[in-house]
Design an enzyme around this catalytic site. Structure first.
Site, PDB file in Angstrom:
ATOM      1  N   HIS A  17     -25.856  38.832 -18.234  1.00  0.00           N
ATOM      2  CA  HIS A  17     -25.322  38.640 -16.884  1.00  0.00           C
ATOM      3  C   HIS A  17     -26.307  37.844 -16.027  1.00  0.00           C
ATOM      4  O   HIS A  17     -25.923  36.940 -15.292  1.00  0.00           O
ATOM      5  CB  HIS A  17     -25.081  39.988 -16.180  1.00  0.00           C
ATOM      6  N   LYS A  41     -12.297  51.090 -16.767  1.00  0.00           N
ATOM      7  CA  LYS A  41     -13.338  51.727 -17.581  1.00  0.00           C
ATOM      8  C   LYS A  41     -13.977  52.859 -16.763  1.00  0.00           C
ATOM      9  O   LYS A  41     -13.972  52.814 -15.537  1.00  0.00           O
ATOM     10  CB  LYS A  41     -14.423  50.708 -17.932  1.00  0.00           C
ATOM     11  N   ARG A  90     -18.835  34.666 -24.211  1.00  0.00           N
ATOM     12  CA  ARG A  90     -19.798  34.913 -25.295  1.00  0.00           C
ATOM     13  C   ARG A  90     -19.279  34.405 -26.627  1.00  0.00           C
ATOM     14  O   ARG A  90     -19.917  33.647 -27.313  1.00  0.00           O
ATOM     15  CB  ARG A  90     -20.077  36.414 -25.424  1.00  0.00           C
ATOM     16  N   SER A 128     -22.881  45.277 -22.133  1.00  0.00           N
ATOM     17  CA  SER A 128     -23.333  46.521 -21.486  1.00  0.00           C
ATOM     18  C   SER A 128     -23.029  47.715 -22.385  1.00  0.00           C
ATOM     19  O   SER A 128     -23.821  48.659 -22.472  1.00  0.00           O
ATOM     20  CB  SER A 128     -22.616  46.704 -20.143  1.00  0.00           C
TER      21      SER A 128
HETATM   22  P1  ADP Z   1     -15.655  42.867 -17.033  1.00  0.00           P
HETATM   23  O1  ADP Z   1     -15.258  44.306 -17.135  1.00  0.00           O
HETATM   24  O2  ADP Z   1     -15.061  42.160 -15.842  1.00  0.00           O
HETATM   25  O3  ADP Z   1     -15.551  42.068 -18.303  1.00  0.00           O
HETATM   26  P2  ADP Z   1     -18.515  42.784 -17.500  1.00  0.00           P
HETATM   27  O4  ADP Z   1     -19.616  43.333 -16.647  1.00  0.00           O
HETATM   28  O5  ADP Z   1     -18.385  43.329 -18.877  1.00  0.00           O
HETATM   29  O6  ADP Z   1     -17.207  42.957 -16.631  1.00  0.00           O
HETATM   30  O7  ADP Z   1     -18.660  41.204 -17.611  1.00  0.00           O
HETATM   31  C1  ADP Z   1     -18.648  40.392 -16.473  1.00  0.00           C
HETATM   32  C2  ADP Z   1     -18.688  38.944 -16.915  1.00  0.00           C
HETATM   33  O8  ADP Z   1     -19.940  38.682 -17.552  1.00  0.00           O
HETATM   34  C3  ADP Z   1     -17.621  38.559 -17.937  1.00  0.00           C
HETATM   35  O9  ADP Z   1     -17.215  37.231 -17.672  1.00  0.00           O
HETATM   36  C4  ADP Z   1     -18.345  38.639 -19.260  1.00  0.00           C
HETATM   37  O10 ADP Z   1     -17.757  37.799 -20.228  1.00  0.00           O
HETATM   38  C5  ADP Z   1     -19.714  38.137 -18.836  1.00  0.00           C
HETATM   39  N1  ADP Z   1     -20.757  38.607 -19.741  1.00  0.00           N
HETATM   40  C6  ADP Z   1     -21.000  39.855 -20.165  1.00  0.00           C
HETATM   41  N2  ADP Z   1     -22.053  39.889 -21.019  1.00  0.00           N
HETATM   42  C7  ADP Z   1     -22.471  38.608 -21.139  1.00  0.00           C
HETATM   43  C8  ADP Z   1     -23.495  37.961 -21.905  1.00  0.00           C
HETATM   44  N3  ADP Z   1     -24.264  38.645 -22.744  1.00  0.00           N
HETATM   45  N4  ADP Z   1     -23.626  36.631 -21.773  1.00  0.00           N
HETATM   46  C9  ADP Z   1     -22.803  35.941 -20.938  1.00  0.00           C
HETATM   47  N5  ADP Z   1     -21.817  36.473 -20.223  1.00  0.00           N
HETATM   48  C10 ADP Z   1     -21.651  37.800 -20.315  1.00  0.00           C
END
Ligand code: ADP
Length: 161
Positions: A17, A41, A90, A128
């Site tokens: 992130h 979630k 990703r 996460s």
């Molecule tokens: P959501 O529940 O909206 O997917 P997340 O916190 O899981 O929320 O992810 C928020 C954004 O960050 C999404 O666009 C996700 O694809 C991106 N993201 C999560 N992990 C990574 C990572 N390791 N590298 C790049 N982008 C990521």
């Protein structure tokens, strides 16, 4: 002012992130990181905790603002007076859902575009969920999250937070 919103759950934020946040900050005058309050979630961290963690780990980047929001991302984006939604991609597994969301948002709010930043290779595997799972089995998560986030995860898991 060219402003973008990076919405997500951030439960908690990882180096993946942060990489997207740092890169987006170079592309826009301001990036608002939007922490989704009503996620389907069940989060490990409360919304306030996720916002506080993000504020601390991004305090070195002047054009980042962190807020929580409820409801539709496009409504939040409009309320921020932003024009762009940032999402991280990703792997191909992210693609189908992200494309559907981007197209749905485009129909609801034709003035807002979604911009995808592809993850830096060293974070492509990172989520996460995986970080929380590794931590719950006592694994080392220092490669995945900043020290402050690792500390908070350990406190949560041990019941101290
Ligand atoms: P959501 O529940 O909206 O997917 P997340 O916190 O899981 O929320 O992810 C928020 C954004 O960050 C999404 O666009 C996700 O694809 C991106 N993201 C999560 N992990 C990574 C990572 N390791 N590298 C790049 N982008 C990521």
């Amino acid at each position: 002012m060219h402003r973008a919103v990076y919405p997500g759950t951030f439960d908690p934020c990882t180096y993946g992130h942060l990489d997207i946040i740092e890169r987006a900050a170079k592309l826009f005058d301001e990036v608002v990181v939007g922490v989704l309050r009503n996620s389907a979630k069940t989060p490990l961290f409360s919304t306030e905790e996720r916002v506080n963690i993000l504020r601390k780990v991004t305090e070195g980047i002047p054009n980042i603002r962190v807020c929580s929001f409820d409801g539709l991302s496009v409504d939040f984006v409009q309320s921020c007076d932003a024009q762009v939604i940032i999402r991280g991609l990703r792997a191909i597994t992210d693609f189908e859902y992200e494309l559907q969301m981007a197209q749905t948002n485009r129909v609801m709010a034709p003035g807002i575009d979604t911009m995808f930043l592809t993850t830096s290779l060293q974070y492509a595997y990172l989520s996460s969920t995986t970080v929380k799972e590794v931590a719950s089995y006592g694994g080392d998560i220092s490669h995945f999250v900043p020290p402050l986030v690792a500390e908070n995860i350990m406190k949560k898991i041990s019941g101290a937070l």
